[in-house]
Motif scaffolding. Structure first.
Motif, mmCIF file in Angstrom:
data_model
loop_
_atom_site.group_PDB
_atom_site.id
_atom_site.type_symbol
_atom_site.label_atom_id
_atom_site.label_comp_id
_atom_site.label_asym_id
_atom_site.label_seq_id
_atom_site.Cartn_x
_atom_site.Cartn_y
_atom_site.Cartn_z
ATOM 1 N N VAL A 1 -5.566 0.717 1.495
ATOM 2 C CA VAL A 1 -5.988 -0.190 0.437
ATOM 3 C C VAL A 1 -4.768 -0.588 -0.385
ATOM 4 O O VAL A 1 -3.975 0.261 -0.796
ATOM 5 N N ASP B 1 0.868 -1.184 0.000
ATOM 6 C CA ASP B 1 0.000 0.000 0.000
ATOM 7 C C ASP B 1 0.902 1.229 0.000
ATOM 8 O O ASP B 1 1.236 1.773 1.039
ATOM 9 N N ASP C 1 -3.205 4.540 2.095
ATOM 10 C CA ASP C 1 -4.620 4.842 2.308
ATOM 11 C C ASP C 1 -5.365 3.633 2.869
ATOM 12 O O ASP C 1 -6.580 3.647 2.987
ATOM 13 N N ASP D 1 -2.227 -1.377 -3.214
ATOM 14 C CA ASP D 1 -2.048 -0.849 -4.563
ATOM 15 C C ASP D 1 -1.382 -1.859 -5.487
ATOM 16 O O ASP D 1 -1.440 -1.727 -6.698
ATOM 17 N N ASP E 1 0.559 4.352 -1.077
ATOM 18 C CA ASP E 1 0.080 5.696 -0.716
ATOM 19 C C ASP E 1 -0.564 5.706 0.668
ATOM 20 O O ASP E 1 -1.148 6.705 1.076
HETATM 21 CA CA LIG Z 1 -3.133 2.361 -1.314
#
Ligand SMILES: [Ca+2]
Ligand SMILES: [Ca+2]
Length: 102
Positions: free
Chosen positions: A64, A58, A62, A66, A60
């Protein structure tokens, strides 16, 4: 009762190199344990099953995932990225597939 916080990665879907992630929605990544890109923030969970190891990242932060890379015991691998499309849809796109050593 076992929670995913005690055992990171336990609630992640099990996939192998030939699995299609198309149709799989966003994968939440809680409690990452590794810092793959070296920026000082934990971003990655590695899970392993009897047939394959999966590396969920993940980047970034957030919550979730990637990106996921799957490496099977016999060397087959696949990499997928979670894309957010301009039309508002999102989904997993395979970015690489092959066999290690070839
Ligand atoms: Ca993410
Ligand atoms: Ca990081």
């Amino acid at each position: 009762m076992v929670t995913s916080g005690e055992f990171p990665g336990l609630d992640l879907p099990g996939v192998d190199a030939s699995s299609s992630l198309e149709g799989l929605g966003p994968v939440e990544l809680h409690d990452p344990t590794q810092d793959i890109d070296g920026d000082g923030t934990l971003d990655t969970v590695t899970t392993s099953g009897p047939e394959a190891m999966q590396v969920w990242s993940d980047y970034d932060h957030d919550g979730v995932a990637d990106q996921v890379t799957v490496v099977e015991k016999d060397g087959d691998y696949a990499a997928w990225e979670f894309h957010h499309n301009p039309d508002g849809t999102s989904g997993w796109v395979r970015t690489d597939q092959g066999k290690i050593g070839q």
